[in-house]
Design a protein around this motif. Structure first.
Motif, PDB file in Angstrom:
ATOM      1  N   HIS A 131      64.968  64.703  -0.081  1.00 45.25           N
ATOM      2  CA  HIS A 131      64.751  64.001  -1.349  1.00 45.25           C
ATOM      3  C   HIS A 131      64.681  62.840  -1.207  1.00 45.25           C
ATOM      4  O   HIS A 131      65.400  61.965  -1.453  1.00 45.25           O
ATOM      5  CB  HIS A 131      66.338  64.449  -1.989  1.00 45.25           C
ATOM      6  CG  HIS A 131      66.670  64.259  -3.088  1.00 45.25           C
ATOM      7  ND1 HIS A 131      65.787  63.890  -4.099  1.00 45.25           N
ATOM      8  CD2 HIS A 131      67.977  63.910  -3.989  1.00 45.25           C
ATOM      9  CE1 HIS A 131      66.310  63.793  -5.280  1.00 45.25           C
ATOM     10  NE2 HIS A 131      67.447  63.850  -5.488  1.00 45.25           N
ATOM     11  N   ASN A 161      71.820  68.049   5.278  1.00 46.42           N
ATOM     12  CA  ASN A 161      71.213  68.820   4.445  1.00 46.42           C
ATOM     13  C   ASN A 161      69.726  67.830   3.929  1.00 46.42           C
ATOM     14  O   ASN A 161      69.231  67.003   4.638  1.00 46.42           O
ATOM     15  CB  ASN A 161      71.639  68.858   3.071  1.00 46.42           C
ATOM     16  CG  ASN A 161      72.419  67.702   2.398  1.00 46.42           C
ATOM     17  OD1 ASN A 161      71.913  66.612   2.615  1.00 46.42           O
ATOM     18  ND2 ASN A 161      73.202  67.653   1.544  1.00 46.42           N
ATOM     19  N   ASN A 162      69.219  68.115   2.788  1.00 46.96           N
ATOM     20  CA  ASN A 162      67.728  67.488   2.380  1.00 46.96           C
ATOM     21  C   ASN A 162      68.210  65.916   2.336  1.00 46.96           C
ATOM     22  O   ASN A 162      67.417  65.254   2.541  1.00 46.96           O
ATOM     23  CB  ASN A 162      67.491  68.077   0.950  1.00 46.96           C
ATOM     24  CG  ASN A 162      68.634  68.113   0.023  1.00 46.96           C
ATOM     25  OD1 ASN A 162      69.737  67.730   0.361  1.00 46.96           O
ATOM     26  ND2 ASN A 162      68.230  68.949  -1.098  1.00 46.96           N
ATOM     27  N   VAL A 220      77.120  66.491  -1.379  1.00 41.80           N
ATOM     28  CA  VAL A 220      78.048  67.619  -1.584  1.00 41.80           C
ATOM     29  C   VAL A 220      77.874  68.494  -0.463  1.00 41.80           C
ATOM     30  O   VAL A 220      76.818  68.505   0.267  1.00 41.80           O
ATOM     31  CB  VAL A 220      77.574  68.615  -2.769  1.00 41.80           C
ATOM     32  CG1 VAL A 220      77.917  67.854  -4.246  1.00 41.80           C
ATOM     33  CG2 VAL A 220      75.940  68.693  -2.682  1.00 41.80           C
ATOM     34  N   CYS A 259      74.376  60.385  -3.801  1.00 38.58           N
ATOM     35  CA  CYS A 259      73.388  60.645  -4.726  1.00 38.58           C
ATOM     36  C   CYS A 259      73.821  61.131  -6.030  1.00 38.58           C
ATOM     37  O   CYS A 259      73.154  61.169  -7.059  1.00 38.58           O
ATOM     38  CB  CYS A 259      72.390  61.552  -4.040  1.00 38.58           C
ATOM     39  SG  CYS A 259      73.032  63.042  -3.516  1.00 38.58           S
ATOM     40  N   LEU A 260      74.924  61.723  -6.246  1.00 36.92           N
ATOM     41  CA  LEU A 260      75.646  62.324  -7.341  1.00 36.92           C
ATOM     42  C   LEU A 260      74.625  63.630  -7.588  1.00 36.92           C
ATOM     43  O   LEU A 260      73.569  63.592  -7.398  1.00 36.92           O
ATOM     44  CB  LEU A 260      75.668  61.405  -8.524  1.00 36.92           C
ATOM     45  CG  LEU A 260      76.439  60.108  -8.143  1.00 36.92           C
ATOM     46  CD1 LEU A 260      76.460  59.122  -9.442  1.00 36.92           C
ATOM     47  CD2 LEU A 260      77.799  60.218  -7.932  1.00 36.92           C
TER      48      LEU A 260
END
Ligand code: CP
Ligand code: NVA
Length: 304
Positions: A131, A161-162, A220, A259-260
């Motif tokens: 991301h 993760n990403n 998350v 990042c929300l």
């Protein structure tokens, strides 16, 4: 001049990335002064979204409009992308009609295949692997609040993760130390880690990553596409909540980023997220707008 894409942070040189961040800060100041510039006049950005989004869609679409251009929202539900038209064909057709394409998708290979056949710059607006646009905003935010990230200690707490992989790219490109705390079985891609082995360490306890850190980030526990794993992940990530207690192990002026969207009470406490002395998440979200304007300006200027 070849076409420049932005699929990961490694697609720009260290100097180019610093210039984009610098320009993002400049563009933010212009907007705050009410000064309008229109470098994207008559330019069109195609936006392909195969996953949901609030920040990414709004920031790209608003960014194009504010700088004199236009953005097209393309969903697989109502384009031929969702009915099996090959990505290579879609790339050749769409890129003959627009000036840039932004894609949010699942497999990173979809972005690579699109970019290979595209005549215009392609931007990764999130894949399962990376991301990078979010990292431009995160870096801008750190620079604005604390200055250069060079030589700093950054702690990533949570899933490999990403976002985590893009933090690893950022550690290489912006010369900071990255400590990743993740439960066993949720490590970032070993190849991504290996390429940054001089900058990155993986630990199992959040405290070990956060001790003495200047910047703490999380995300998350179940990313888009992993909804079925939500329950099992909640269990695997027990003890990985980032809250004031965990932040007390960091340096006194450490900042917190996310990042929300955030899940209060899971990966971050509501109190920490709302504590604007530590949490810079709203500036971080806003900076998506400025950083992506600067990125698009760069890609258009450096592509023929
Ligand atoms: N951080 C981020 O990319 O948010 P959206 O999913 O809302 O675009
Ligand atoms: N890791 C999250 C980031 C959302 C902006 C996801 O991929 O869903």
């Amino acid at each position: 001049m070849a076409v420049r894409h932005f699929l990961t942070l490694l697609d720009l040189s260290k100097e180019e990335l610093r210039a984009v961040i610098h320009r993002a800060i400049e563009l933010k100041a212009l907007r705050n002064q009410g000064i309008t510039i229109e470098p994207f006049r008559n330019k069109v950005l195609g936006m392909i979204f195969e996953k949901a989004s609030t920040r990414t869609r709004v920031s790209f679409e608003a960014g194009m409009a504010q700088m004199g251009g236009h953005a097209l929202f393309l969903s697989p539900r109502d384009t031929q992308l969702g009915r099996g038209e090959p990505i290579e064909d879609s790339a050749r057709v769409i890129s003959r009609m627009v000036d840039m394409v932004m894609i949010r998708t699942f497999g990173h290979d979809i972005l690579e295949r699109f970019a290979e056949f595209s005549k215009v710059p392609v931007i990764n607006a999130l894949s399962d692997s990376y991301h990078p646009c979010q990292l431009l905003a995160d870096l801008q935010t750190y620079v604005e609040h604390r200055g250069s990230p060079e030589g700093k200690v950054v702690a990533w707490v949570g899933d490999g993760n990403n976002m985590c992989s893009s933090y690893i790219s950022a550690a290489r490109q912006f010369d900071f130390e990255l400590r990743i705390a993740c439960p066993e079985g949720y490590d970032p891609d070993p190849a991504v880690v290996a390429a940054a082995s001089d900058r990155v360490t993986i630990v199992r306890k959040p405290q070990d990553a956060v001790r003495g850190a200047d910047w703490v980030a999380t995300d998350v526990w179940a990313s888009m596409g992993q909804e079925d794993e939500q329950r099992i992940r909640m269990k695997a990530f027990e003890g990985f909540l980032v809250d004031h207690e965990l932040m007390s192990h960091a340096n006194r002026d450490a900042v917190f980023m996310h990042c929300l969207p955030a899940h209060r009470g899971e990966e971050v406490s509501g109190e920490l997220l709302e504590d604007e002395k530590i949490s810079v998440v709203w500036d971080e979200a806003e900076n998506r707008l400025h950083a992506q304007k600067a990125l698009m300006e760069f890609l258009l200027e450096h592509s023929n």
